[in-house]
Scaffold this motif. Structure first.
Motif, short mmCIF file in Angstrom:
data_model
loop_
_atom_site.label_atom_id
_atom_site.label_comp_id
_atom_site.label_asym_id
_atom_site.label_seq_id
_atom_site.Cartn_x
_atom_site.Cartn_y
_atom_site.Cartn_z
N VAL A 33 0.83 -1.22 0.00
CA VAL A 33 0.00 0.00 0.00
C VAL A 33 0.86 1.26 0.00
CG1 VAL A 33 -2.04 -0.98 1.09
CG2 VAL A 33 -0.26 -0.02 2.52
N VAL A 34 2.05 1.14 0.58
CA VAL A 34 2.93 2.32 0.63
C VAL A 34 3.36 2.72 -0.79
CG1 VAL A 34 5.12 3.16 1.54
CG2 VAL A 34 3.68 1.71 2.94
N LEU A 35 3.34 1.75 -1.71
CA LEU A 35 3.81 2.01 -3.07
C LEU A 35 2.77 2.76 -3.91
CD1 LEU A 35 5.67 -1.30 -3.93
CD2 LEU A 35 6.57 0.82 -3.02
N ILE A 36 1.55 2.89 -3.37
CA ILE A 36 0.54 3.64 -4.12
C ILE A 36 1.04 5.07 -4.32
CG2 ILE A 36 -1.81 4.58 -4.00
CD1 ILE A 36 -2.51 2.09 -2.28
N PRO A 37 0.99 5.58 -5.54
CA PRO A 37 1.51 6.93 -5.78
C PRO A 37 0.81 7.97 -4.90
CG PRO A 37 1.07 5.81 -7.85
CD PRO A 37 0.53 4.92 -6.77
N ARG A 38 1.57 8.94 -4.46
CA ARG A 38 1.10 10.04 -3.60
C ARG A 38 0.45 9.52 -2.32
NH1 ARG A 38 -0.11 12.28 -8.46
NH2 ARG A 38 -2.33 11.83 -8.36
N PHE A 39 0.94 8.39 -1.82
CA PHE A 39 0.43 7.82 -0.57
C PHE A 39 0.84 8.75 0.59
CE2 PHE A 39 0.72 4.80 3.02
CZ PHE A 39 -0.52 4.21 2.93
N PRO A 40 -0.14 9.18 1.41
CA PRO A 40 0.20 10.14 2.47
C PRO A 40 0.94 9.45 3.62
CG PRO A 40 -2.13 9.60 2.56
CD PRO A 40 -1.57 8.84 1.41
N LEU A 41 2.26 9.35 3.50
CA LEU A 41 3.06 8.57 4.45
C LEU A 41 2.82 8.97 5.90
CD1 LEU A 41 6.47 8.56 2.53
CD2 LEU A 41 4.77 6.73 2.62
N PHE A 42 3.00 10.26 6.19
CA PHE A 42 2.94 10.68 7.58
C PHE A 42 1.54 10.55 8.15
CE2 PHE A 42 5.70 12.73 10.70
CZ PHE A 42 6.88 12.18 10.26
N ARG A 43 0.53 10.87 7.32
CA ARG A 43 -0.85 10.79 7.80
C ARG A 43 -1.18 9.35 8.19
NH1 ARG A 43 -5.36 12.51 4.82
NH2 ARG A 43 -4.13 13.97 3.63
N VAL A 44 -0.73 8.39 7.36
CA VAL A 44 -1.03 6.99 7.64
C VAL A 44 -0.32 6.52 8.91
CG1 VAL A 44 -0.63 4.63 6.84
CG2 VAL A 44 -1.62 6.33 5.30
N MET A 45 0.92 6.98 9.10
CA MET A 45 1.64 6.59 10.31
C MET A 45 0.85 7.01 11.54
SD MET A 45 5.68 7.16 9.73
CE MET A 45 6.04 8.08 8.28
N VAL A 46 0.29 8.24 11.53
CA VAL A 46 -0.47 8.71 12.69
C VAL A 46 -1.81 8.00 12.78
CG1 VAL A 46 -1.49 10.72 13.79
CG2 VAL A 46 0.71 10.92 12.62
N LEU A 47 -2.48 7.87 11.64
CA LEU A 47 -3.82 7.27 11.63
C LEU A 47 -3.78 5.83 12.16
CD1 LEU A 47 -6.66 8.10 10.78
CD2 LEU A 47 -6.31 6.82 8.65
N SER A 48 -2.75 5.05 11.78
CA SER A 48 -2.67 3.66 12.25
C SER A 48 -2.58 3.62 13.77
CB SER A 48 -1.45 2.97 11.63
OG SER A 48 -0.27 3.53 12.12
N GLN A 49 -2.01 4.65 14.38
CA GLN A 49 -1.91 4.66 15.83
C GLN A 49 -3.26 4.97 16.47
OE1 GLN A 49 1.06 3.46 16.79
NE2 GLN A 49 1.28 3.45 14.57
N VAL A 50 -4.10 5.77 15.77
CA VAL A 50 -5.44 6.02 16.27
C VAL A 50 -6.23 4.71 16.27
CG1 VAL A 50 -7.56 7.34 15.93
CG2 VAL A 50 -5.35 8.40 15.45
N VAL A 51 -6.05 3.90 15.21
CA VAL A 51 -6.74 2.60 15.16
C VAL A 51 -6.27 1.72 16.32
CG1 VAL A 51 -7.20 0.56 13.76
CG2 VAL A 51 -6.96 2.78 12.66
N ASN A 52 -4.97 1.76 16.61
CA ASN A 52 -4.46 1.04 17.79
C ASN A 52 -5.24 1.44 19.04
OD1 ASN A 52 -2.40 -0.51 16.80
ND2 ASN A 52 -0.80 0.99 17.16
N GLY A 53 -5.41 2.75 19.20
CA GLY A 53 -6.09 3.27 20.39
C GLY A 53 -7.53 2.81 20.46
N VAL A 54 -8.18 2.63 19.31
CA VAL A 54 -9.57 2.18 19.31
C VAL A 54 -9.65 0.70 19.70
CG1 VAL A 54 -11.62 1.86 17.86
CG2 VAL A 54 -10.23 3.92 17.61
N LEU A 55 -8.69 -0.10 19.25
CA LEU A 55 -8.71 -1.54 19.57
C LEU A 55 -8.28 -1.80 21.01
CD1 LEU A 55 -9.00 -4.52 18.66
CD2 LEU A 55 -6.61 -4.44 17.94
N LEU A 56 -7.42 -0.90 21.52
CA LEU A 56 -6.81 -1.13 22.84
C LEU A 56 -7.79 -1.53 23.94
CD1 LEU A 56 -4.28 -1.04 24.65
CD2 LEU A 56 -4.77 1.37 25.03
#
Lengths: 412, 426
Positions: free
Chosen positions: B352-375
């Motif tokens: 998924v990171v290889l998708i052109p114009r993939f918002p790298l930093f936004r995804v790094m932060v967003l994945s942590q929000v998902v962590n917080g929801v599952l926690l």
């Protein structure tokens, strides 16, 4: 005769002879002391409490259960340690698959329901460890039952026949009541037992090693990863640990005891038979590749005041290996080594002659002498046996020529 | 030479006492962690520092429970959940864990891509191509797959661990940036203003901070490591110390990343950081024009470290819980589900990171929000299990311990609901 899954029976509605719904199946119990596979009773939960309903009071058992008698005739359920509860003790738990030689998790249990006269016989036939049982349970209540059954039929079953299942039970008292003896496991190759045991939790490993035969336990223990070996032996009580260590190969036993804390290995050694203890102690103290590690403690020694006749008497009662008979050792006060007489000289001398007169100059080495030096001594002096003495000059043991040949072959 | 030898002995000694607790806490400061702390500091300055103390307390408590459970039962967390709560609960939780950890793996590869971004501006075409994510990410994915499957990982673990000393740069940089110490200290210990809680960005950042610090995969990973190490209930005290020290170290690093970013990026008005080049600016007080190089080296190490651990620990947890054969000592045909899941997490995570114009930093932060929801859901299982007398004997939780852990669950759920409401209102 039909097969019904445990997951289908659990939660099934129960009707009595009147046709009225009385409750639901909560658990299914087997009493291994009465019969190893037969279902003893279903535990039925109703608004008025829990009841034990045996299969011979049932007309049918499946997605719904029908009793042959009236609910008023049911007996109250009283919890007992001696019964195996299939949902609590089997479903989702790990078991040993003897046939596949591994630890697996139970997804479902298959029961065989046989109508006999006007009632049922229910027996455990196998445990399901594959996708079929898992999908059946995951989709229960979500997918209509006929669709589900059609779907399940297309999935190849992965089941283990009940006779190849060994249950894991960590409570020793309950293990006896449930007749769990790991007989199937004990029949496997020690290396397979070791692999299985490594996959278990520490308490389960302890259970296995408390239960199986000492000899099998010893062989399996030798094959297990050293760290796990230590934790298993630490968890066993000292008697049991000593019994198993005694059966182990002395080298392996010494390696294992060397890894334990000193007080622990001391306690285990104390419980061992003197002979095995001595062997292992020497290995522990000096290592495998030293004179002490290679010597035997079974040799012929007589006081240096003895006569040829006394020597012959000593030979007659000797029980050790024949190689050790080649030389008779003479000891003085405090078992100090004084001399050595070759067997040949005894054979050709008059019975009353003092052995001291026959004694030749002898070669001895210390217990910590490396085995390469031992071999060099044999070569230089053309020895058949070599005496090993402790720091006070007392005879500790002897090394025979055949030991040296083995040793040399191993080092190449 | 003698000096070098002395230094090496000392390092070996330090590494010898470093246990699963410390390693887990260190892996926790991964790509998602660095990104989240950086964005928190850049966007909100010192105003989120108050979260650090409660998050640290919760982290210590949660990790301590997991390691205690591992030591007492000798079983992994997913094993226990399966045995005590049945197949359906396990299946749903494992599904959620796979989805969440897929996000985490993607964020690690995003971190790897991000750490090469600065070269994208190079004047040489060759450098630009070699540093582009289309080259870097597939190579990293292959390297991770090979390192773990061929068992070389264990020998490089200590290299990763030593390289995590990079975090000290944030502490130094934080000091050199002359932050407003008084304001930073005050906002760490004072109650936050209630106005922020109606703001979606603020709420999701709190969940992200909690989620990245107390990530759900950590409980599975830590408990499995304790079991694998063979720690027993009797030797448990040493492990507890290891866990506490590790958690506090991770929290101190997190605090300094936020402070360093607040003192540099936030002060300079760079509120919205979108890539590693901007995030690296936080290290300028220490490294000057080389700030970005330092940042990318650290980010690269942290991302690769976590990328080695996350997919494999997920595959273990899922296969053990659902009863599939697992283990690197098994061949592919013997444990197909295990290897497929492991491979798929890496392939799709990197993919998924290889998708052109993939918002790298936004995804790094967003994945942590998902962590917080599952926690909170994972925590409910942990708390119920650790209080099971049949399982834990005399090692169950004390009363105040339960109060704090249930409070953590309640707060995380409340925050998640508040975030969803705030988002719905726009």
């Amino acid at each position: 005769m039909s097969v019904v899954a445990l997951s289908e029976l659990l939660g099934a509605t129960v009707r009595d002879a009147s046709g009225a719904v009385r409750g639901r199946v909560r658990e299914i119990a087997v009493a291994p002391q009465d019969h190893p596979t037969r279902i003893a009773y279903l535990i039925v939960r109703t608004s008025g409490g829990e009841w034990a309903v045996p299969p011979d009071a049932l007309k049918s058992a499946g997605a719904s259960v029908r009793a042959a008698n009236d609910a008023s005739q049911w007996v109250r359920y009283t919890p007992s340690d001696g019964v195996l509860l299939l949902k609590r003790d089997l479903l989702d738990q790990q078991i040993i698959d003897i046939h596949g030689r591994k630890v697996v998790r139970v997804n479902d249990v298959e029961l065989e329901s046989t109508p006999v006269n006007s009632h049922l016989l229910l027996n455990i036939v196998s445990v399901d460890v594959g996708a079929r049982g898992a999908i059946r349970r995951l989709s229960k209540g979500l997918v209509p039952s006929f669709t589900l059954r059609a779907l399940l039929e297309r999935i190849p079953p992965r089941v283990i026949p009940w006779e190849y299942v060994d249950l894991l039970e960590t409570d020793p008292a309950r293990r006896v009541k449930l007749k769990i003896a790991y007989e199937g496991l004990a029949r496997l190759h020690p290396a397979d037992i070791a692999d299985i045991v490594e996959d278990l939790a520490p308490a389960e490993r302890e259970a296995v090693f408390e239960t199986i035969d000492e000899e099998v336990a010893a062989e399996a223990l030798e094959e297990i990863d050293p760290d796990i070996q230590v934790s298993i032996v630490e968890s066993l009580d000292k008697d049991r640990a000593a019994d198993i260590v005694e059966e182990m190969d002395p080298d392996a036993a010494a390696d294992l005891l060397g890894e334990l804390r000193e007080e622990q290995s001391g306690e285990i050694l104390k419980e061992m038979e003197p002979e095995e203890r001595q062997e292992v102690t020497q290995l522990l103290e000096f290592g495998e590749h030293t004179a002490a590690g290679r010597m035997t403690t079974e040799f012929v020694a007589v006081p240096d005041t003895a006569s040829v006749d006394d020597a012959i008497d000593a030979l007659k009662t000797f029980e050790g290996s024949r190689e050790a008979l080649a030389t008779i050792y003479l000891t003085g006060a405090g078992r100090k080594l004084m001399g050595a007489v070759p067997l040949v000289k005894i054979a050709i001398s008059p019975p009353t002659l003092q052995l001291a007169e026959l004694s030749e100059s002898f070669v001895a080495c210390a217990r910590d002498t490396p085995q390469s030096e031992v071999a060099a001594l044999f070569d230089k002096y053309n020895l058949i046996t070599l005496a090993v003495v402790d720091e006070h000059g007392r005879l500790a043991g002897i090394i025979t020529a055949d030991d040296v040949i083995t040793m040399l072959r191993h080092s190449h | 030479m003698a000096l070098l030898r002395g230094w090496r002995t000392r390092l070996a000694l330090v590494l010898a006492v470093v246990g699963p607790g410390f390693i887990t806490a260190n892996v926790d400061n991964d790509a998602g962690g660095i990104a989240t702390y950086s964005v928190a500091g850049a966007q909100f300055g010192y105003t989120l520092l108050w979260t650090m103390i409660p998050i640290t307390i919760a982290l210590v408590i949660v990790q301590e429970m997991s390691s205690r459970m591992g030591a007492v039962t000798g079983k992994g967390l997913s094993d226990l959940i399966r045995e005590e709560f049945g197949l359906r609960a396990t299946f749903i939780l494992m599904l959620a864990l796979v989805v969440t950890n897929f996000g985490n793996v993607a964020s690690e590869f995003a971190g790897i891509a991000s750490s090469f971004e600065v070269w994208g501006a190079s004047q040489y075409v060759v450098v630009r191509i070699a540093a582009s994510k289309y080259v870097v990410v597939p190579i990293a994915a292959l390297a991770v797959w090979g390192l773990v499957v061929h068992g070389t990982y264990n020998s490089v673990e200590k290299v990763f661990l030593s390289a995590s000393a990079f975090y000290i740069c944030y502490i130094v940089s934080g000091v050199l940036a002359h932050p407003d110490w008084k304001a930073a200290a005050l906002s760490t210990v004072t109650r936050p203003e209630s106005a922020g809680f109606r703001n979606y960005g603020y709420l999701s950042m709190i969940i992200g901070l909690a989620g990245t610090t107390i990530a759900p995969w950590m409980q599975f990973y830590l408990q499995a490591s304790i079991v694998e190490k063979g720690v027993t209930a009797r030797q448990y005290k040493a492990s507890r110390l290891d866990v506490i020290v590790g958690c506090i170290f991770a929290a101190v690093v997190a605090w300094f990343i936020v402070v360093a970013c607040a003192a540099t990026l936030h002060t300079a008005g760079m509120y919205d950081i979108k890539n590693g080049v901007e995030a690296g600016e936080a290290l300028r007080p220490l490294a000057g024009e080389y700030a970005y190089l330092l940042f990318s080296a650290g980010l690269f190490n942290a991302s690769l470290f976590a990328a080695c651990i996350l997919p494999i620990s997920t595959a273990y947890a899922v296969c053990e819980g659902l009863g599939f054969e697992s283990g690197l000592d098994k061949r592919f045909e013997e444990a197909p589900a295990f290897y497929w899941l492991y491979t798929a997490l890496i392939v799709f995570g990197a993919g998924v990171v290889l998708i052109p114009r993939f918002p790298l930093f936004r995804v790094m932060v967003l994945s942590q929000v998902v962590n917080g929801v599952l926690l909170p859901f994972v925590l409910v299982f942990v708390i119920l299990l650790v209080n099971d007398r049949e399982l834990m004997g005399s090692y169950t939780n004390s009363k105040w311990y339960n109060v704090v852990s249930w409070l953590t669950v309640a707060i995380m759920i409340a925050l998640t609901i508040a975030m969803v409401v705030a988002q719905a209102r726009g």
